[in-house]
Design a protein around this motif. Structure first.
Motif, mmCIF file in Angstrom:
data_model
loop_
_atom_site.group_PDB
_atom_site.id
_atom_site.type_symbol
_atom_site.label_atom_id
_atom_site.label_comp_id
_atom_site.label_asym_id
_atom_site.label_seq_id
_atom_site.Cartn_x
_atom_site.Cartn_y
_atom_site.Cartn_z
ATOM 1 N N TRP A 178 -47.799 -29.404 21.096
ATOM 2 C CA TRP A 178 -47.304 -30.735 21.454
ATOM 3 C C TRP A 178 -47.027 -30.794 22.952
ATOM 4 O O TRP A 178 -46.709 -29.771 23.571
ATOM 5 N N PRO A 179 -47.099 -31.970 23.558
ATOM 6 C CA PRO A 179 -46.677 -32.101 24.957
ATOM 7 C C PRO A 179 -45.176 -31.876 25.078
ATOM 8 O O PRO A 179 -44.424 -32.104 24.126
ATOM 9 N N GLN A 180 -44.740 -31.429 26.240
ATOM 10 C CA GLN A 180 -43.321 -31.133 26.445
ATOM 11 C C GLN A 180 -42.812 -31.754 27.733
ATOM 12 O O GLN A 180 -43.532 -31.852 28.730
ATOM 13 N N GLY A 181 -41.554 -32.164 27.691
ATOM 14 C CA GLY A 181 -40.858 -32.665 28.872
ATOM 15 C C GLY A 181 -39.543 -31.919 28.998
ATOM 16 O O GLY A 181 -38.608 -32.178 28.246
ATOM 17 N N THR A 182 -39.482 -30.959 29.909
ATOM 18 C CA THR A 182 -38.295 -30.112 30.039
ATOM 19 C C THR A 182 -37.347 -30.654 31.097
ATOM 20 O O THR A 182 -37.752 -31.377 32.009
ATOM 21 N N LEU A 204 -46.607 -39.137 21.795
ATOM 22 C CA LEU A 204 -45.865 -38.611 20.656
ATOM 23 C C LEU A 204 -46.828 -38.045 19.622
ATOM 24 O O LEU A 204 -47.937 -38.557 19.473
ATOM 25 N N PRO A 205 -46.426 -37.002 18.907
ATOM 26 C CA PRO A 205 -45.125 -36.326 18.944
ATOM 27 C C PRO A 205 -44.980 -35.428 20.167
ATOM 28 O O PRO A 205 -45.974 -34.961 20.729
ATOM 29 N N ALA A 206 -43.707 -35.166 20.550
ATOM 30 C CA ALA A 206 -43.445 -34.388 21.753
ATOM 31 C C ALA A 206 -42.135 -33.626 21.594
ATOM 32 O O ALA A 206 -41.315 -33.931 20.726
ATOM 33 N N VAL A 207 -41.969 -32.638 22.470
ATOM 34 C CA VAL A 207 -40.743 -31.837 22.530
ATOM 35 C C VAL A 207 -40.080 -32.081 23.874
ATOM 36 O O VAL A 207 -40.736 -31.982 24.922
ATOM 37 N N LEU A 208 -38.771 -32.390 23.860
ATOM 38 C CA LEU A 208 -38.016 -32.622 25.089
ATOM 39 C C LEU A 208 -36.807 -31.701 25.128
ATOM 40 O O LEU A 208 -36.219 -31.394 24.087
ATOM 41 N N THR A 209 -36.443 -31.253 26.334
ATOM 42 C CA THR A 209 -35.194 -30.515 26.504
ATOM 43 C C THR A 209 -34.306 -31.289 27.473
ATOM 44 O O THR A 209 -34.776 -31.803 28.489
ATOM 45 N N ALA A 210 -33.016 -31.375 27.130
ATOM 46 C CA ALA A 210 -32.088 -32.251 27.844
ATOM 47 C C ALA A 210 -31.416 -31.538 29.002
ATOM 48 O O ALA A 210 -30.917 -30.415 28.861
ATOM 49 N N ASP A 211 -31.385 -32.223 30.134
ATOM 50 C CA ASP A 211 -30.679 -31.734 31.311
ATOM 51 C C ASP A 211 -29.254 -32.284 31.304
ATOM 52 O O ASP A 211 -28.913 -33.182 30.533
ATOM 53 N N LEU A 212 -28.427 -31.773 32.206
ATOM 54 C CA LEU A 212 -27.016 -32.145 32.248
ATOM 55 C C LEU A 212 -26.817 -33.624 32.554
ATOM 56 O O LEU A 212 -25.881 -34.256 32.064
#
Length: 254
Positions: free
Chosen positions: A142-146, A175-183
């Motif tokens: 899947w595409p990712q947005g870190t 979509l679908p995609a994986v994201l990781t959240a920053d502060l």
């Protein structure tokens, strides 16, 4: 845009306000008898998922965790914050799971739950691991947005603004995609007492992590040793600037 299902990965960690101590033998930190809580970056990811549901962009928010049975407490907190249901991939108390093992289990949960978006914290504060999201995206292809600092859902896609060394970078992921959240993505809400009571009635499913493909044997990432930092030495006063320079020269600082 059709409402989608969001899977949020959360982790139980030693509370950020607890003074961490190294356990005897130096193989781990002292985790018995100390307060645990939801990993702060996971809180941010969960808050973003709940906001998407409140805005009508998401139909359901599912919180998932890989850990011992005590992690149910963390998942109850996630339910009180706003998740609709939760899943615990249970491992034995004291078992060590690394980012590769967690990503493997989450990939299996994605196969079961069929979410269109996976949100994770960018890192865990107990081991500083920041690889799980990237590993999961690779396993799912899947595409990712870190390190996302802004998330906006579009028709069949998600627009992610992320902080990089040179400023801000904007990505548009299908979509679908994986994201990781920053502060800086948002400020998480507190769980209110009525929602804490309601969370007790929300579904929380417990599954053996082995049934979800948890690899056997030793994890790929092993902690060899922990050491507490040396005690800080006391300060020393000097009479003037030349004396300070001389002290710095003697200590090899200049």
């Amino acid at each position: 845009m059709a409402a989608l299902r969001v899977l949020v990965g959360v982790k139980r960690v030693i509370d950020f306000a607890v003074k961490v101590r190294v356990a005897p033998g130096g193989a781990a930190v002292q985790a018995q008898g100390v307060k645990h809580s939801l990993n702060p970056f996971c809180e941010i990811a969960l808050e973003e998922a709940v906001r998407l549901r409140e805005a009508g962009a998401a139909a359901e928010v599912v919180a998932a965790s890989v850990g011992p049975r005590a992690s149910q407490e963390t998942l109850r907190t996630a339910l009180a914050v706003g998740a609709d249901r939760a899943v615990l991939a249970e491992v034995a108390e004291g078992a060590t799971v690394g980012p590769h093992e967690v990503a493997t289990v989450l990939a299996a949960l994605v196969g079961r739950l069929q979410p269109q978006l996976v949100l994770l914290g960018k890192q865990a504060i107990d081991d500083d691991c920041n690889q799980t999201g990237q590993l999961l995206a690779a396993m799912l292809d899947w595409p990712q947005g870190t390190f996302a600092s802004r998330v906006q859902l579009e028709d069949g896609a998600v627009r992610v603004e992320r902080e990089v060394d040179g400023g801000l970078e904007t990505l548009r992921l299908r979509l679908p995609a994986v994201l990781t959240a920053d502060l800086r993505l948002n400020e998480p809400r507190y769980a209110t007492l009525p929602n804490i009571m309601k969370a007790k009635k929300k579904p929380l499913e417990v599954l053996p992590a082995a049934d979800l493909g948890l690899p056997g044997g030793s994890p790929r990432l092993r902690l060899l040793q922990l050491q507490e930092p040396p005690a800080r030495a006391g300060g020393e006063k000097v009479e003037n600037v030349p004396a300070l320079v001389e002290k710095l020269r003697q200590s090899g600082r200049i």
